[in-house]
Write a protein that holds these residues in place. Structure first.
Motif, PDB file in Angstrom:
ATOM      1  N   SER A  86      -3.875  -5.117 -18.374  1.00 49.71           N
ATOM      2  CA  SER A  86      -2.780  -5.855 -18.887  1.00 49.71           C
ATOM      3  C   SER A  86      -1.528  -4.973 -18.720  1.00 49.71           C
ATOM      4  O   SER A  86      -0.401  -5.618 -19.052  1.00 49.71           O
ATOM      5  N   ASP A  87      -1.611  -3.905 -18.214  1.00 53.87           N
ATOM      6  CA  ASP A  87      -0.244  -2.935 -17.813  1.00 53.87           C
ATOM      7  C   ASP A  87       0.140  -3.524 -16.593  1.00 53.87           C
ATOM      8  O   ASP A  87       1.347  -3.116 -16.118  1.00 53.87           O
ATOM      9  N   LEU A  88      -0.509  -4.145 -15.663  1.00 50.26           N
ATOM     10  CA  LEU A  88       0.083  -4.507 -14.421  1.00 50.26           C
ATOM     11  C   LEU A  88       0.949  -5.509 -14.326  1.00 50.26           C
ATOM     12  O   LEU A  88       0.793  -6.465 -14.824  1.00 50.26           O
ATOM     13  N   SER A  89       1.979  -5.150 -13.463  1.00 49.81           N
ATOM     14  CA  SER A  89       2.850  -6.116 -13.067  1.00 49.81           C
ATOM     15  C   SER A  89       2.386  -7.085 -12.078  1.00 49.81           C
ATOM     16  O   SER A  89       1.364  -6.610 -11.387  1.00 49.81           O
ATOM     17  N   PRO A  90       2.945  -8.123 -11.637  1.00 52.85           N
ATOM     18  CA  PRO A  90       2.408  -9.009 -10.676  1.00 52.85           C
ATOM     19  C   PRO A  90       2.386  -8.266  -9.389  1.00 52.85           C
ATOM     20  O   PRO A  90       1.592  -8.678  -8.330  1.00 52.85           O
ATOM     21  N   ALA A  91       3.364  -7.504  -9.180  1.00 43.84           N
ATOM     22  CA  ALA A  91       3.751  -6.743  -7.903  1.00 43.84           C
ATOM     23  C   ALA A  91       2.586  -5.719  -7.539  1.00 43.84           C
ATOM     24  O   ALA A  91       2.160  -5.418  -6.544  1.00 43.84           O
ATOM     25  N   THR A  92       2.249  -5.234  -8.677  1.00 42.26           N
ATOM     26  CA  THR A  92       0.976  -4.105  -8.235  1.00 42.26           C
ATOM     27  C   THR A  92      -0.408  -4.703  -8.674  1.00 42.26           C
ATOM     28  O   THR A  92      -1.331  -4.027  -8.378  1.00 42.26           O
ATOM     29  N   ARG A  93      -0.518  -5.921  -8.950  1.00 46.04           N
ATOM     30  CA  ARG A  93      -1.992  -6.421  -9.290  1.00 46.04           C
ATOM     31  C   ARG A  93      -2.946  -6.799  -7.951  1.00 46.04           C
ATOM     32  O   ARG A  93      -1.926  -6.957  -7.014  1.00 46.04           O
ATOM     33  N   TYR A 121      -8.462   5.455  -3.086  1.00 47.17           N
ATOM     34  CA  TYR A 121      -8.083   6.163  -4.451  1.00 47.17           C
ATOM     35  C   TYR A 121      -6.592   5.859  -4.569  1.00 47.17           C
ATOM     36  O   TYR A 121      -6.204   5.478  -5.854  1.00 47.17           O
ATOM     37  N   TYR A 122      -5.988   6.208  -3.779  1.00 48.88           N
ATOM     38  CA  TYR A 122      -4.306   6.109  -3.807  1.00 48.88           C
ATOM     39  C   TYR A 122      -3.747   4.996  -3.939  1.00 48.88           C
ATOM     40  O   TYR A 122      -2.957   4.616  -4.581  1.00 48.88           O
ATOM     41  N   ALA A 123      -4.670   3.837  -3.137  1.00 48.64           N
ATOM     42  CA  ALA A 123      -4.194   2.542  -3.304  1.00 48.64           C
ATOM     43  C   ALA A 123      -4.335   1.953  -4.656  1.00 48.64           C
ATOM     44  O   ALA A 123      -3.539   1.005  -5.133  1.00 48.64           O
ATOM     45  N   ASP A 180      -1.732   4.673   3.457  1.00 52.84           N
ATOM     46  CA  ASP A 180      -1.401   4.051   4.684  1.00 52.84           C
ATOM     47  C   ASP A 180      -1.671   5.101   5.708  1.00 52.84           C
ATOM     48  O   ASP A 180      -2.457   4.969   6.667  1.00 52.84           O
ATOM     49  N   LEU A 181      -1.379   6.413   5.568  1.00 51.07           N
ATOM     50  CA  LEU A 181      -1.558   7.803   6.352  1.00 51.07           C
ATOM     51  C   LEU A 181      -3.175   7.940   6.549  1.00 51.07           C
ATOM     52  O   LEU A 181      -3.453   8.144   7.484  1.00 51.07           O
ATOM     53  N   PHE A 182      -3.614   7.889   5.258  1.00 49.40           N
ATOM     54  CA  PHE A 182      -5.122   8.271   5.329  1.00 49.40           C
ATOM     55  C   PHE A 182      -5.871   7.089   6.058  1.00 49.40           C
ATOM     56  O   PHE A 182      -6.795   7.612   6.919  1.00 49.40           O
ATOM     57  N   MET A 217       0.644  -1.165   0.222  1.00 49.24           N
ATOM     58  CA  MET A 217       0.062  -0.005   0.012  1.00 49.24           C
ATOM     59  C   MET A 217       0.918   1.325   0.043  1.00 49.24           C
ATOM     60  O   MET A 217       1.889   1.361   0.824  1.00 49.24           O
ATOM     61  N   PRO A 218       0.758   2.200  -0.909  1.00 50.63           N
ATOM     62  CA  PRO A 218       1.465   3.394  -1.003  1.00 50.63           C
ATOM     63  C   PRO A 218       1.408   4.020   0.458  1.00 50.63           C
ATOM     64  O   PRO A 218       0.233   4.265   1.298  1.00 50.63           O
ATOM     65  N   ARG A 219       2.523   5.025   0.743  1.00 50.90           N
ATOM     66  CA  ARG A 219       2.572   5.651   2.118  1.00 50.90           C
ATOM     67  C   ARG A 219       1.269   6.595   2.429  1.00 50.90           C
ATOM     68  O   ARG A 219       0.814   6.573   3.376  1.00 50.90           O
ATOM     69  N   VAL A 220       0.719   7.200   1.274  1.00 55.05           N
ATOM     70  CA  VAL A 220      -0.242   8.023   1.524  1.00 55.05           C
ATOM     71  C   VAL A 220      -1.563   7.441   1.989  1.00 55.05           C
ATOM     72  O   VAL A 220      -2.190   8.131   2.703  1.00 55.05           O
TER      73      VAL A 220
END
Ligand code: HEM
Length: 136
Positions: free
Chosen positions: A129-136, A55-57, A6-8, A1-4
Motif C-alpha cells: 500500500s506504500d508503493l507509488s505506481p512508479a515503483t510498483r 534484492y536491491y531491485a 543493473d551493475l550486479f 532498476m536501481p544502478r547497483v
C-alpha cells in the motif's frame, strides 16, 4: 532498476559467460580438474550476484544507500582476485598462487558481511500500500 542492480546483473552475466566457458573447456577436454573453479565462477559470480541485484531491485531505498555500491565494489574486487587465481591454481597447477585465492576469498567474505549489514539495517521493508505506481 536501481544502478547497483543493473551493475550486479551486468557483472553477473560476464561471470556466467566465463563460468560456462570453463565448463565447456572441461567437457571438451575431458579434464574436469578445474570443476571447483567452474562451480565458484557460476555460483558466486552468476547466481549470488543476480540474487544481490534482485534484492536491491526489490529494495530501492537500500539500493540508493552508499553502502550498496561499497558492497558491489568490494564483492567484485574479491571475485576478480579469487576466481581467476582459483582457476589457474586448479587448471594450471600453480599452487604458489594459493595465497592470492585466500586473499580474494577473504575480500568476498567481507563483502558478504557488508551485505548482511545492508539487509539487517535501516527501513527497507515497504508494504504494497506504500508503493507509488512508479515503483510498483
Ligand atoms: C554450458 C554450461 C555448463 C557446462 C558445459 C558445465 C560443465 C561442467 C562439468 C564438465 C563439470 C564437472 C563434472 C564432474 O567432473 O563431476 C561441472 C561441474 C559443476 N558445475 Fe557445471 N557446467 C555448466 C554450467 C553450470 C552452471 C550454470 C552452474 C551453476 C549455476 C554449474 C555448476 C556446477 C557445479 C556446482 C559443479 C560441481 C558438481 C560436482 O561437485 O560434481 N555449471 N560442470
Amino acid at each position: 532498476m536501481p544502478r547497483v542492480s543493473d551493475l550486479f546483473f551486468k557483472t553477473a552475466i560476464v561471470w556466467l559467460v566465463l563460468g560456462i566457458g570453463a565448463g565447456l573447456q572441461m567437457a571438451i577436454s575431458g579434464d574436469h580438474g578445474a570443476f571447483p573453479a567452474h562451480a565458484h565462477i557460476n555460483l558466486l559470480g552468476w547466481v549470488t550476484s543476480a540474487i544481490f541485484g534482485g534484492y536491491y531491485a526489490l529494495n530501492p531505498a537500500k539500493a540508493a544507500r552508499r553502502i550498496a555500491m561499497i558492497h558491489y565494489g568490494l564483492y567484485n574486487v574479491g571475485l576478480v582476485i579469487m576466481l581467476p587465481a582459483l582457476y589457474l591454481m586448479l587448471q594450471g597447477g600453480y599452487t604458489a598462487i594459493e595465497p592470492i585465492v585466500a586473499a580474494g576469498s577473504l575480500i568476498v567474505a567481507a563483502a558478504v558481511l557488508v551485505f548482511a549489514v545492508v539487509v539487517f539495517s535501516g527501513a527497507g521493508v515497504r508494504l504494497p500500500s506504500d508503493l507509488s505506481p512508479a515503483t510498483r
